[in-house]
Design an enzyme around this catalytic site. Sequence first.
Site, PDB file in Angstrom:
ATOM      1  N   GLY A  14       0.839  -1.201   0.000  1.00  0.00           N
ATOM      2  CA  GLY A  14       0.000   0.000   0.000  1.00  0.00           C
ATOM      3  C   GLY A  14       0.872   1.248   0.000  1.00  0.00           C
ATOM      4  N   GLY A  17       4.085   0.908   2.419  1.00  0.00           N
ATOM      5  CA  GLY A  17       5.092  -0.053   1.947  1.00  0.00           C
ATOM      6  C   GLY A  17       5.749   0.415   0.659  1.00  0.00           C
ATOM      7  N   GLN A 233     -11.758   3.675  14.709  1.00  0.00           N
ATOM      8  CA  GLN A 233     -12.470   4.823  14.128  1.00  0.00           C
ATOM      9  C   GLN A 233     -13.700   4.398  13.329  1.00  0.00           C
ATOM     10  OE1 GLN A 233     -10.790   7.722  10.949  1.00  0.00           O
ATOM     11  NE2 GLN A 233     -11.156   8.931  12.787  1.00  0.00           N
ATOM     12  N   HIS A 235     -16.213   5.873  10.736  1.00  0.00           N
ATOM     13  CA  HIS A 235     -16.392   7.004   9.834  1.00  0.00           C
ATOM     14  C   HIS A 235     -17.875   7.342   9.835  1.00  0.00           C
ATOM     15  CE1 HIS A 235     -16.480   9.457   6.242  1.00  0.00           C
ATOM     16  NE2 HIS A 235     -15.174   9.414   6.169  1.00  0.00           N
ATOM     17  N   LEU A 245     -17.840   3.487   1.877  1.00  0.00           N
ATOM     18  CA  LEU A 245     -17.553   4.848   2.320  1.00  0.00           C
ATOM     19  C   LEU A 245     -18.087   5.921   1.385  1.00  0.00           C
ATOM     20  CD1 LEU A 245     -15.871   6.349   4.523  1.00  0.00           C
ATOM     21  CD2 LEU A 245     -14.204   6.678   2.726  1.00  0.00           C
ATOM     22  N   GLU A 248     -15.345  11.946   3.349  1.00  0.00           N
ATOM     23  CA  GLU A 248     -15.520  13.174   4.117  1.00  0.00           C
ATOM     24  C   GLU A 248     -15.423  14.416   3.212  1.00  0.00           C
ATOM     25  OE1 GLU A 248     -13.607  13.091   7.884  1.00  0.00           O
ATOM     26  OE2 GLU A 248     -13.229  15.238   7.836  1.00  0.00           O
ATOM     27  N   HIS A 347     -13.782   2.153  10.053  1.00  0.00           N
ATOM     28  CA  HIS A 347     -13.002   2.745   8.974  1.00  0.00           C
ATOM     29  C   HIS A 347     -11.501   2.669   9.169  1.00  0.00           C
ATOM     30  CE1 HIS A 347     -12.262   5.408   5.662  1.00  0.00           C
ATOM     31  NE2 HIS A 347     -11.689   6.324   6.421  1.00  0.00           N
ATOM     32  N   GLU A 377      -0.797   2.350   8.397  1.00  0.00           N
ATOM     33  CA  GLU A 377      -1.923   2.151   9.317  1.00  0.00           C
ATOM     34  C   GLU A 377      -1.654   1.085  10.369  1.00  0.00           C
ATOM     35  OE1 GLU A 377      -5.753   2.069   7.427  1.00  0.00           O
ATOM     36  OE2 GLU A 377      -6.743   1.288   9.225  1.00  0.00           O
ATOM     37  N   ARG A 388      -8.259   9.899  14.715  1.00  0.00           N
ATOM     38  CA  ARG A 388      -7.521  10.458  13.577  1.00  0.00           C
ATOM     39  C   ARG A 388      -8.351  11.501  12.848  1.00  0.00           C
ATOM     40  NH1 ARG A 388      -7.400   9.403   7.851  1.00  0.00           N
ATOM     41  NH2 ARG A 388      -8.818   7.639   7.952  1.00  0.00           N
ATOM     42  N   SER A 393      -4.129  10.280   7.389  1.00  0.00           N
ATOM     43  CA  SER A 393      -3.563   8.941   7.283  1.00  0.00           C
ATOM     44  C   SER A 393      -2.702   8.790   6.038  1.00  0.00           C
ATOM     45  CB  SER A 393      -4.661   7.888   7.270  1.00  0.00           C
ATOM     46  OG  SER A 393      -4.095   6.654   6.928  1.00  0.00           O
ATOM     47  N   LEU A 394      -3.211   9.289   4.910  1.00  0.00           N
ATOM     48  CA  LEU A 394      -2.364   9.243   3.711  1.00  0.00           C
ATOM     49  C   LEU A 394      -1.073   9.998   3.997  1.00  0.00           C
ATOM     50  CD1 LEU A 394      -4.861   9.785   0.740  1.00  0.00           C
ATOM     51  CD2 LEU A 394      -4.032   7.655   1.721  1.00  0.00           C
TER      52      LEU A 394
HETATM   53  C1  LIG Z   1     -12.479   3.724   1.609  1.00  0.00           C
HETATM   54  C2  LIG Z   1     -11.346   4.441   2.293  1.00  0.00           C
HETATM   55  C3  LIG Z   1     -11.084   5.776   2.004  1.00  0.00           C
HETATM   56  C4  LIG Z   1     -10.048   6.445   2.646  1.00  0.00           C
HETATM   57  N1  LIG Z   1      -9.805   7.762   2.343  1.00  0.00           N
HETATM   58  C5  LIG Z   1      -8.765   8.401   2.937  1.00  0.00           C
HETATM   59  C6  LIG Z   1      -8.444   9.758   2.600  1.00  0.00           C
HETATM   60  O1  LIG Z   1      -9.074  10.382   1.748  1.00  0.00           O
HETATM   61  N2  LIG Z   1      -7.414  10.348   3.252  1.00  0.00           N
HETATM   62  C7  LIG Z   1      -6.662   9.707   4.186  1.00  0.00           C
HETATM   63  O2  LIG Z   1      -5.730  10.280   4.726  1.00  0.00           O
HETATM   64  N3  LIG Z   1      -6.932   8.406   4.501  1.00  0.00           N
HETATM   65  C8  LIG Z   1      -7.957   7.748   3.897  1.00  0.00           C
HETATM   66  N4  LIG Z   1      -8.216   6.447   4.232  1.00  0.00           N
HETATM   67  C9  LIG Z   1      -7.282   5.730   5.114  1.00  0.00           C
HETATM   68  C10 LIG Z   1      -6.039   5.342   4.316  1.00  0.00           C
HETATM   69  O3  LIG Z   1      -6.390   5.069   2.991  1.00  0.00           O
HETATM   70  C11 LIG Z   1      -5.348   4.114   4.879  1.00  0.00           C
HETATM   71  O4  LIG Z   1      -5.146   4.254   6.259  1.00  0.00           O
HETATM   72  C12 LIG Z   1      -3.974   3.905   4.222  1.00  0.00           C
HETATM   73  O5  LIG Z   1      -4.101   3.922   2.825  1.00  0.00           O
HETATM   74  C13 LIG Z   1      -3.340   2.615   4.681  1.00  0.00           C
HETATM   75  O6  LIG Z   1      -2.195   2.366   3.911  1.00  0.00           O
HETATM   76  P1  LIG Z   1      -1.161   1.231   4.318  1.00  0.00           P
HETATM   77  O7  LIG Z   1      -0.063   1.316   3.316  1.00  0.00           O
HETATM   78  O8  LIG Z   1      -0.819   1.351   5.729  1.00  0.00           O
HETATM   79  O9  LIG Z   1      -1.982  -0.135   4.159  1.00  0.00           O
HETATM   80  P2  LIG Z   1      -2.861  -0.752   2.969  1.00  0.00           P
HETATM   81  O10 LIG Z   1      -3.009   0.161   1.820  1.00  0.00           O
HETATM   82  O11 LIG Z   1      -4.079  -1.274   3.596  1.00  0.00           O
HETATM   83  O12 LIG Z   1      -1.955  -1.948   2.469  1.00  0.00           O
HETATM   84  C14 LIG Z   1      -1.714  -3.099   3.268  1.00  0.00           C
HETATM   85  C15 LIG Z   1      -0.782  -4.010   2.504  1.00  0.00           C
HETATM   86  O13 LIG Z   1      -0.383  -5.075   3.337  1.00  0.00           O
HETATM   87  C16 LIG Z   1      -0.451  -6.292   2.634  1.00  0.00           C
HETATM   88  N5  LIG Z   1      -0.656  -7.390   3.593  1.00  0.00           N
HETATM   89  C17 LIG Z   1      -1.455  -7.386   4.699  1.00  0.00           C
HETATM   90  N6  LIG Z   1      -1.383  -8.579   5.322  1.00  0.00           N
HETATM   91  C18 LIG Z   1      -0.519  -9.343   4.605  1.00  0.00           C
HETATM   92  C19 LIG Z   1      -0.029 -10.677   4.740  1.00  0.00           C
HETATM   93  N7  LIG Z   1      -0.420 -11.486   5.727  1.00  0.00           N
HETATM   94  N8  LIG Z   1       0.841 -11.139   3.811  1.00  0.00           N
HETATM   95  C20 LIG Z   1       1.233 -10.341   2.779  1.00  0.00           C
HETATM   96  N9  LIG Z   1       0.802  -9.085   2.608  1.00  0.00           N
HETATM   97  C21 LIG Z   1      -0.057  -8.591   3.514  1.00  0.00           C
HETATM   98  C22 LIG Z   1      -1.596  -6.106   1.668  1.00  0.00           C
HETATM   99  O14 LIG Z   1      -1.499  -6.986   0.582  1.00  0.00           O
HETATM  100  C23 LIG Z   1      -1.408  -4.645   1.270  1.00  0.00           C
HETATM  101  O15 LIG Z   1      -0.491  -4.549   0.208  1.00  0.00           O
HETATM  102  C24 LIG Z   1      -9.254   5.770   3.597  1.00  0.00           C
HETATM  103  C25 LIG Z   1      -9.515   4.431   3.879  1.00  0.00           C
HETATM  104  C26 LIG Z   1     -10.557   3.785   3.266  1.00  0.00           C
HETATM  105  C27 LIG Z   1     -10.831   2.359   3.637  1.00  0.00           C
END
Ligand SMILES: Cc1cc2nc3c(=O)[nH]c(=O)nc-3n(C[C@H](O)[C@H](O)[C@H](O)COP(=O)(O)OP(=O)(O)OC[C@H]3O[C@@H](n4cnc5c(N)ncnc54)[C@H](O)[C@@H]3O)c2cc1C
Length: 582
Positions: A14, A17, A233, A235, A245, A248, A347, A377, A388, A393-394
Site C-alpha cells: 500500500g 510499503g 475509528q 467514519h 464509504l 468526508e 473505517h 496504518e 484520527r 492517514s495518507l
Molecule cells: C475507503 C477508504 C477511504 C479512505 N480515504 C482516505 C483519505 O481520503 N485520506 C486519508 O488520509 N486516509 C484515507 N483512508 C485511510 C487510508 O487510505 C489508509 O489508512 C492507508 O491507505 C493505509 O495504507 P497502508 O499502506 O498502511 O496499508 P494498505 O493500503 O491497507 O496496504 C496493506 C498491505 O499489506 C499487505 N498485507 C497485509 N497482510 C498481509 C499478509 N499477511 N501477507 C502479505 N501481505 C499482507 C496487503 O497486501 C497490502 O499490500 C481511507 C480508507 C478507506 C478504507
Amino acid sequence: MLMIEHDVIIVGGGLAGSRAAVAIAQTNPNLSVGLISKVHPIRSHSVAAQGGIAAALKNVDAHDDWLTHAFDTVKGSDYLADQDAVEILTKSAAEVIIDLEHLGVLFSRAEDGRIAQRAFGGHTNSRACYAADKTGHAILHELVMNLLRLGTKVYQEWYVMRLIYEEGEVKGLVAYCLETGAIEVFKAKAVLFATGGYGRVFNTTSNDYSSTGDGLCLTAIAGLPLQDMEFVQFHPTGLYPVGVLISEAVRGEGAYLINDLGERFMGNYAISKNKMELSPRDITSRNIAQEIREGRGINGGAYVHLDVRHLGKEKIISRIPFAREEGMRMLGIDCIDRPLPIRPTVHYSMGGIPTNIDCQVIGVDSQPIAGFFASGECACLSVHGANRLGANSLLECVVFGKRSGEKVAEYASDRPMPKFDPTIYQREAESKNKKLLTHQGNTRIAELRQALQDLTTEHCGIFRDRTSLTEGLEKLQGLKHRYAEDLHLDDRGEVFNMELTAALELGSLLTVGEIIMTSALSRQESRGAHSRSDYPNRDDSNYLQHSLGYLDGNTVKTAFRPVNLSLQAVDRDRFTPQERKY
Ligand SMILES: Cc1cc2nc3c(=O)[nH]c(=O)nc-3n(C[C@H](O)[C@H](O)[C@H](O)COP(=O)(O)OP(=O)(O)OC[C@H]3O[C@@H](n4cnc5c(N)ncnc54)[C@H](O)[C@@H]3O)c2cc1C
C-alpha cells in the site's frame, strides 16, 4: 535448506510499503529489497482512499502553518497523540507533497494552477490536497510504478504467516505462495511491516476484504505488544446498509447531515455547534448514533441523510464524482436529486504496532526490537492518538513510509545477515496449513467470521461498557475454541485455495478482536473514539497514557505507558490537554 534472502523485506504494497520501497532505493541502491503482498500492490486498500492528503501548503488559506496543523491533530487526537511524532508529520507535509508531484502524482488544481485544497473535519484551514475524490488511486499507482522502476523485487499474492523473532531479533518470516501453495522461509537483516488495518474484524466497514489485521496478529503472536487498540475509528458516513464509504470530502464541499425532523442536527449538540458537519469523526459518528438511538433516524430507521442537493449538479460532478457513482451503483440513488442514507461504518485503526519516531518497533519496555520496523496504518507512532483527523492517514503513510524506508536502509547497510535454522519454521508452517486443510470439523469459515464480526460490533461498537465487553470476551473464547477444534474447509487443494487464506485471516481477526476488546475493557474513561457509557468523562490523571495489549500464553494482558507532550514546550497554552469543543 534453501531460503530466500534480501537485505530488507517489506510486507505490504500500500502507500506506506511502496513509499518505503522507493525511499530505500533512493537511500542505498545497493540493498536488495523484497516486497511481499497478499494482493497485487495496486489492489491494496490505499487505492480506495478518496478525499485527500493534508499539508499546510497555504494555497487556499495563506495564514496556515505546520503548528496549526499540529495543534488540530493533537486536539483531534483528544490529546493522546505523541507530540514529537506529530511535529515530524506536520513539518514534513509540504515537502512530501512536492516529492509526490516529482514522482508523477497528478493533483487537482486551483484556477491559478497551484495544487487545490479543500476543507476537512477538525482541520482549522482548507489543507487537504486531492485528486478529485480518487486521491489514493492517483498516489498509489505512481508509487508502484516507481518502485518497479527502481528494482524492488515484488512477491505479489504471497501470504505472510509467521514472523521469525528469536534471540531478541527479527530475522525473517515465513510466507506461502497463493498460486502454488508453496511455503518459503525468507531471511533478512530487517523486516518492515506495512500491513494496513483490520476493518474486517467488524460487520460493517469501509475497508477492503484484505484488511484483516494480519501484521498486528503476527506481531502479537511473536509476544510483542499492540498499542491503543481500543481506538477504532467509525467514519460517520458509510452508505446504508452496505457500509461503503462516502468520503468526508463530501462534507468538506458543504454537505448537510439531516435527521427525520429535517434538522441539521449537529447544531443541537454543544460539542459540535460551531463546526457542524466538519467536526471530527468521533464526535460526528457519536451524534449520528445518538440520533438513531433516540428515534430520529429517517422514518425511525438506523440511518440519517447526507444531503448535497444544494451544492448543484456542476460542483457534485466535478468535485465528488466518485461519491455520486457509489450512490448510483450501490443503491440506485443519484445524490443530485435525492439525499443519501448513511450511518457510521468501521473505517480506521488508530492503534497498532508501537514504534518510536524512527519507525523501529518497540517492546513493552519501550526499547526497540532489533531488525523490526513498521509504518502506515498498522503502526502506532502515535500521530492520531484517540481519534484520527481525515486526510492525516495518507499523510502519515507518505511521511513515515518514506522515513521508515530511510531508517531501515541505514540500519541494514551495516548489519550482517542473521543466522537461524529454517527447518523448524518450514515444518511448523506446513503442519499448520495441513491441519487446516485436513481437519474434519463442522464449522464453515464464513459462519464463524460472521459470528465474530457480529459479536465485536454488538459488544464493542461506538458505545461500550464493562458488561458488554466482559460478555463479548466470554463469547469470543467460544469462537476461538471452534476455530481451533471445529473448522471445516471445502477446498482441500493447494493451488489458489482462497479458503485456506480466509482461514488464516480469520485467525488474525480473532486475535486482533480479542486485543481490541481487552484494551477497551482496561481503559476506564471516554476519550476520542473510545466511549465508555460507564465512564463518560476523560480522565487525564489516570489515562493520559497509551495502552499496551499483549499475549501471555492464551490470555491478553494490558499495561500503560506515558504520552509524549513535547510540543507543550513550544506552545504551552495551546498544547496542554483541555476540553474539546468544535
Ligand atoms: C475507503 C477508504 C477511504 C479512505 N480515504 C482516505 C483519505 O481520503 N485520506 C486519508 O488520509 N486516509 C484515507 N483512508 C485511510 C487510508 O487510505 C489508509 O489508512 C492507508 O491507505 C493505509 O495504507 P497502508 O499502506 O498502511 O496499508 P494498505 O493500503 O491497507 O496496504 C496493506 C498491505 O499489506 C499487505 N498485507 C497485509 N497482510 C498481509 C499478509 N499477511 N501477507 C502479505 N501481505 C499482507 C496487503 O497486501 C497490502 O499490500 C481511507 C480508507 C478507506 C478504507
